[in-house]
Design a protein around this motif. Sequence first.
Motif, short mmCIF file in Angstrom:
data_model
loop_
_atom_site.label_atom_id
_atom_site.label_comp_id
_atom_site.label_asym_id
_atom_site.label_seq_id
_atom_site.Cartn_x
_atom_site.Cartn_y
_atom_site.Cartn_z
N LEU A 162 34.10 71.92 57.34
CA LEU A 162 34.06 72.24 58.59
C LEU A 162 32.46 72.21 59.15
CD1 LEU A 162 36.28 75.38 58.55
CD2 LEU A 162 36.73 73.10 59.87
N ARG A 163 32.29 71.91 60.36
CA ARG A 163 31.02 72.15 61.11
C ARG A 163 31.26 72.51 62.56
NH1 ARG A 163 28.17 66.09 61.05
NH2 ARG A 163 29.40 65.15 62.47
N TYR A 164 30.47 72.88 63.00
CA TYR A 164 30.66 73.74 64.48
C TYR A 164 29.26 74.01 65.09
CZ TYR A 164 30.98 77.24 60.81
OH TYR A 164 31.05 78.01 59.86
N ASP A 165 29.07 74.54 66.24
CA ASP A 165 28.09 74.99 67.17
C ASP A 165 28.25 76.44 67.10
OD1 ASP A 165 28.08 72.11 68.97
OD2 ASP A 165 26.97 72.24 67.09
N VAL A 166 27.18 77.34 67.11
CA VAL A 166 27.22 78.89 67.40
C VAL A 166 26.31 79.12 68.57
CG1 VAL A 166 26.72 81.08 66.26
CG2 VAL A 166 27.52 78.99 64.80
N ASN A 167 26.88 80.02 69.52
CA ASN A 167 26.07 80.41 70.66
C ASN A 167 26.20 81.85 70.58
OD1 ASN A 167 24.73 81.29 73.10
ND2 ASN A 167 25.56 79.53 74.14
N ARG A 168 25.11 82.61 70.21
CA ARG A 168 25.26 83.89 70.14
C ARG A 168 25.18 84.82 71.43
NH1 ARG A 168 21.38 87.00 66.88
NH2 ARG A 168 21.96 88.74 67.91
N ASN A 169 24.84 84.21 72.46
CA ASN A 169 24.88 84.74 73.68
C ASN A 169 26.18 84.63 74.47
OD1 ASN A 169 22.01 85.53 73.33
ND2 ASN A 169 21.70 83.12 73.58
N GLU A 170 27.07 83.94 74.09
CA GLU A 170 28.50 83.67 74.57
C GLU A 170 29.32 84.95 74.30
OE1 GLU A 170 29.91 82.38 76.91
OE2 GLU A 170 28.67 80.39 77.44
N THR A 171 30.50 85.13 74.96
CA THR A 171 31.22 86.29 74.74
C THR A 171 32.30 85.64 73.74
OG1 THR A 171 32.94 85.38 76.25
CG2 THR A 171 31.37 87.02 76.85
N THR A 217 26.79 75.05 60.27
CA THR A 217 26.16 75.34 61.58
C THR A 217 25.35 74.07 61.77
OG1 THR A 217 26.14 77.63 61.22
CG2 THR A 217 24.70 76.87 62.67
N GLN A 218 25.75 73.11 62.81
CA GLN A 218 25.07 72.04 63.28
C GLN A 218 24.25 72.31 64.43
OE1 GLN A 218 25.44 68.52 62.23
NE2 GLN A 218 25.70 69.99 60.43
N GLY A 219 24.75 73.29 65.10
CA GLY A 219 23.55 73.72 66.47
C GLY A 219 23.87 75.37 66.62
N TYR A 220 22.64 75.81 66.61
CA TYR A 220 22.48 77.28 67.24
C TYR A 220 21.70 77.86 68.10
CZ TYR A 220 21.37 82.28 65.61
OH TYR A 220 21.40 83.52 65.64
N ILE A 221 22.24 78.52 68.80
CA ILE A 221 21.49 79.09 70.42
C ILE A 221 21.04 80.65 69.84
CG2 ILE A 221 21.40 79.68 72.61
CD1 ILE A 221 23.08 77.28 73.21
N ASP A 222 19.82 80.88 69.75
CA ASP A 222 19.39 82.15 69.31
C ASP A 222 19.81 83.19 70.37
OD1 ASP A 222 17.12 82.00 70.70
OD2 ASP A 222 16.03 81.52 69.06
N PRO A 275 27.54 75.82 76.94
CA PRO A 275 27.82 77.02 76.26
C PRO A 275 28.75 76.74 75.04
CG PRO A 275 29.47 76.35 78.23
CD PRO A 275 28.44 75.57 78.11
N LEU A 276 28.11 75.56 74.15
CA LEU A 276 29.03 75.20 73.24
C LEU A 276 28.49 75.92 71.89
CD1 LEU A 276 26.59 72.67 72.18
CD2 LEU A 276 27.70 72.05 74.40
N LEU A 277 27.19 75.59 71.51
CA LEU A 277 26.75 75.98 70.18
C LEU A 277 27.22 77.21 69.87
CD1 LEU A 277 24.95 73.45 70.68
CD2 LEU A 277 23.04 75.08 70.46
N LEU A 278 27.51 77.52 68.47
CA LEU A 278 28.00 78.83 68.28
C LEU A 278 26.93 79.92 68.50
CD1 LEU A 278 28.28 77.50 65.01
CD2 LEU A 278 30.13 78.24 65.87
N ALA A 279 27.00 80.93 67.70
CA ALA A 279 26.01 81.69 67.37
C ALA A 279 26.50 83.09 66.94
CB ALA A 279 25.14 81.87 68.72
N LEU A 280 25.56 83.61 66.39
CA LEU A 280 26.04 84.81 65.68
C LEU A 280 25.10 86.01 66.17
CD1 LEU A 280 26.76 84.26 62.27
CD2 LEU A 280 28.14 84.95 63.94
N SER A 281 24.77 86.47 67.41
CA SER A 281 24.18 87.12 68.08
C SER A 281 23.07 87.94 67.25
CB SER A 281 24.54 88.26 68.94
OG SER A 281 25.99 88.30 69.16
#
Length: 657
Positions: free
Chosen positions: A506-515, A598-603, A641-647
Amino acid sequence: MLAAKFLGFALLVRVTRATPLSLTILHTNDHHSHLEANRVEIEASKIAGLSAQASSNAINVELGGYPRIVSGYAKLKNDAETAGRSVLKLHAGDAITGTAYYSMFKGEADAKMMSLLCFDAFTLGNHEFDDGDQALANFIDKLQSVNASCATPVVAANVVPAATSPLVGKLSKSVVLAVGGQQVGIVGIDVRNKTLLSSSPSAGTTLTDERTAAQAEIDMLLGQSIDKIVLVTHMGYDSDMSLMATLRGVDVVIGGDSHSLLGDNTTREVDFSPIHGEYATVMRNADGKLVCVVQAWEYNKAIGELEVDFDSSGDVLRCGGQPRFPYASQIQSGRRRSSQAFVINSSDTASVMSYLDATGQFMLVEEDAHTAAELSSYQTQVEALKQETIAYAPNKICFDRWPGQGAGSCPIAETQEQGGGACQLVAQAFLEVTKAADVAIQNGGGCRTDIAAGNFSHNDAYTMLPFSNTLVTLELTGGQIKAVLEDAADFGITDSSGAFPYAAGLRYDVNRNETKGNRITFIEVRPRLSGAWMPIDSSATYVVVTNSYIAGGRDGYTTFTDASGSLRNTYIEYAEGFARYCKAVGTLVEPSREDFSTQGYIDAAGQVQGLGARSTTTTTVTELPDQQTSSSWGVGIGALPLLLALSVLGSLGASSA
C-alpha cells in the motif's frame, strides 16, 4: 485414578455399566511453543489497597509456563483424586510453532515439556503441519520417546496420511482409556480447511470432513459398548458448539484453535481478554443428552479444570469446573504495554495476591524443579542462539514513529520525507512471511529501534519488536483500508504518535493538517509487491496482515474490529516472523522509496515533504468517495488536500505496540 495408560481394543475387558463416574478432565490447547511464563496485565483500579505508584501503572502477573503448569496439573490432579474423582489430562492441539523454541528446536523442547506433564492423549492442530509431514513425524517420535515413562497417544480421526507419508502408523483415530473402572473413548479431530489451505501437509496427505469422521469413530466406539465419549478437537469454540456438540453419542468436547477464554462473572473480574462463553458451555447432542464444551485459552496461561459426572448409563449428569490460572508470587508493575517492569513492594504484592486468591480461579503455584531444570537447558541454548547472526545490514536503516519525529537515532532529515525505513521493512517482512496476505499494515509504535549497520541477530529482532503480539490476517474492502488508515492518522494526532501506519503493498499521501476522513489520499495497492501500482478499489476485498494488538482495535485502529469475523491468527510472534524473514533474505536493505507507504507528507507547518515517485509522474486516480482527484502531482500542491499526514503526533506516549 487413571488405571492404565492406553488399551488396544484386542485387550479391552468389558466393564459392566453399573456405577456412575466422577471424572475431572484437566486440559490445555494452543500452547504454541510458549514454554516460559507469560506476563499479563491486571486492571490496577480493581485492586484495593495499592500504593499511588502501583495503582497508576499496570499490574503484571506471571502466569503459567511449563514448570508451573506441571506443578499446577499435579496439584489439581491430587485435589481431584482426594475428592474421589478420576482424572484425565488432554491437549487439544497447536503445541508447536510460534516462538524461538520451535524455530531453534523444531518441536524437541515442546515434546520434552509435554512428556514431563504426560498427557493421556493429544490431538493435532493445523500448525502441527506447518513444516510438512516429516517434521510432524519427528515431533511425534520425540513426544513418545523423550520420557520413557510417558508415550502420549496422538489421536486424529480425520487425518489421512499419504501412503508414503512418515506419519503412517503414528496416528490413531481414537484411543480407549481405563478410568476409574470405566472405559472412556477419546476421539481426535483437526480443522480441515485451515490445515489444507494455510498449513503445509505433504503431498497426498489430506483431512476428511470433521463431522463425518467424528461421527463414524463415535459410532465405532458405541458399537464396542464404550458409552463415554470425549472429542478432543482443534476446530474453534463456535464450530465445537455448532457441529461437534450436536453429534450422536458425544458427551464432552475439549476444544482448541480459537484460543477462547471461557468463564463466568468471576473470570470477568480479571482484565485479560473477552470471555467467549461459559465454562463449561452446556449443550444437547443429537440424542438430546447433555454435552460439556470447554476450551482453555492459550499459551499455557490457564489450565482447564472440567468436572463431568456420568450416571450408570454413561450419560452426563453435570458439567462443572472452571479455568485455573497458575501464577507466581513475584508481582511486577510498569508502564502499560512497556517491555520494562519493576517488582512492587511487599504491601502492594500482598494486596494483589489477596485480590487474585479471592477470585477462586487463580492458584499460587511454585515451579516444578525438574521441569524448570530441563527448560533451563533449552533457555540457555535459545539465549546463545539468539546472539548468532541471522542477517547482515550493509547500511543503517533508520527507525522513526512518523515522518520527522526523531524517535530513533537518525537525523530528522533522514526520516522527515517518508518516515523510517526500519518499520517499513518490518511491514514488508510480515507480508513476505504471510503468504495468504495481499498487503501489510504495522503501527510505528510497535517497532522500537534502528537497524544498525553490520550483523543482525535473532535477539536484535526481539529488541526491535519487543511486545507479545502475533501476526493475524483480516479481510477488508478498499474502503475499509482507507478507514483504517484514517483511524490511525487521527489517533496518532490526538492520542499516541505510535499509531502512524507503515504498510507494504500500500502507498498513500498524508496531510496532517486535514480533518479525519481527508488526511489519507491517493491510496494505491500493489498486492504482495508484485506487478504495477494501481489505484485501490474501494469495493474490492484485500487480505491484510497486521499485528494482533492493532487488529483488536488498539492504537485507534478501530475499523479493524469491523472485520473481526474474518480474523485469522497465525500465532507466530511478530518478532519471530521478522526473524524468519531476516534468515530468508540474509541481507537487510531499506525498501525502495517508491515502495514506501508514505509517498507524500504535509507536516504541521504545511510544508510538503517527499513526494516520492509521484512527484514526477502523472497519475490518474480512481478516488475513494471522500478523496479528491488530481491528474498530476506536479501541479498546484497547495490545492492538493491529498497528501496524508499525521499531525503533531508528537510528544505523545511512546508505549504503543
